[in-house]
Design an enzyme around this catalytic site. Sequence first.
Site, PDB file in Angstrom:
ATOM      1  N   TYR A 133       0.867  -1.176   0.000  1.00  7.36           N
ATOM      2  CA  TYR A 133       0.000   0.000   0.000  1.00  7.36           C
ATOM      3  C   TYR A 133       0.909   1.232   0.000  1.00  7.36           C
ATOM      4  CZ  TYR A 133      -3.688   3.235   1.671  1.00  7.36           C
ATOM      5  OH  TYR A 133      -4.579   4.282   1.818  1.00  7.36           O
ATOM      6  N   LYS A 161      -1.060  -1.256  -4.243  1.00 10.85           N
ATOM      7  CA  LYS A 161      -2.115  -0.247  -4.294  1.00 10.85           C
ATOM      8  C   LYS A 161      -1.395   1.089  -4.460  1.00 10.85           C
ATOM      9  CE  LYS A 161      -5.793   2.038  -1.739  1.00 10.85           C
ATOM     10  NZ  LYS A 161      -6.361   2.342  -0.395  1.00 10.85           N
ATOM     11  N   THR A 163      -1.384   4.736  -4.691  1.00 11.71           N
ATOM     12  CA  THR A 163      -2.109   5.971  -4.402  1.00 11.71           C
ATOM     13  C   THR A 163      -1.120   7.123  -4.472  1.00 11.71           C
ATOM     14  OG1 THR A 163      -3.563   4.702  -2.957  1.00 11.71           O
ATOM     15  CG2 THR A 163      -3.741   7.090  -2.837  1.00 11.71           C
ATOM     16  N   GLY A 185      -5.217   4.072  -6.742  1.00 13.40           N
ATOM     17  CA  GLY A 185      -5.757   4.477  -5.451  1.00 13.40           C
ATOM     18  C   GLY A 185      -6.415   5.834  -5.422  1.00 13.40           C
TER      19      GLY A 185
END
Length: 288
Positions: A133, A161, A163, A185
């Site tokens: 993430y 992910k 972002t 994201g």
Amino acid sequence: MDGIFTALMVSYDQDGTINEQGLREIIRYNIDVCKVDGLYVNGSTGENFMLSTEEKKEVFRIVKDEVKDQVKLIAQVGSINLNEAIDLAKYATDLGYDALSAVTPFYYKFDFEEIKHYYNSIINSVDNKMIIYSIPFLTGVNMSLDQFAELFENEKIIGVKFTAGDFYLLERMRKKFPSKLIYAGFDEMLLPAAVLGIDGAIGSTYNVNGQRAKQIYELAKQGEIEQAKEIQHVTNDLISEIIENGLYQTIKEILKDKGVNAGFCRQPMKRLSEEKVAIAKDISKKYL
């Protein structure tokens, strides 16, 4: 594991207690109305970083119990307490979550070797898969293409992910790691990310706007860019008004307007004024 995943909200009572019935209603709305492909559980949108370890486990348990195997489930287990992250990874894996995710360790200025040790320690403790993430604007952790390559050397780390607004890095990652999963994201940039060949997206506004997100993603894959662009325009109008009124609080008020017991946000997040609650209801009726 491709498609649109909702970064799942959690319903809390006014005193901050997890509202199990409300959480189940949010889950059902995402699956039955928004038609999402999966749920990303205990991320930022679930107010995870304000929860105790036992509360995080309670959320994991309720979600799995409600969903069963209807959609894919990703458990966000990241924490700057590595022992907690490993404990949560084992718990979610035992529950049957399809994959794990972990935010990059934040606050302290961890170097890359420490970050690599963190990810390998978590995922090597369980029989599961890991999705990194990466959210640099909140964690302050920016990783290079070569550093992602080092992390991906562990075959159990299957994707990211992403972002971040660095779409050059996104494009380079897509080209270099064709077999790894890349999830966008930023909801407001779903279309350009989809054009670059992502495998899906994970976002907060999909709690209420999941159907449009799925349309954008599918149209982009089919090359129907103009049609996808029009839906992204409407989506971004919605996102702009939600953000201006208060992101998480407004999404919860929209869910309430749809008959879902979405509850409140945990303190120190503030409550919306009566005026802003009315604005949230107007947004709901205008766009959803």
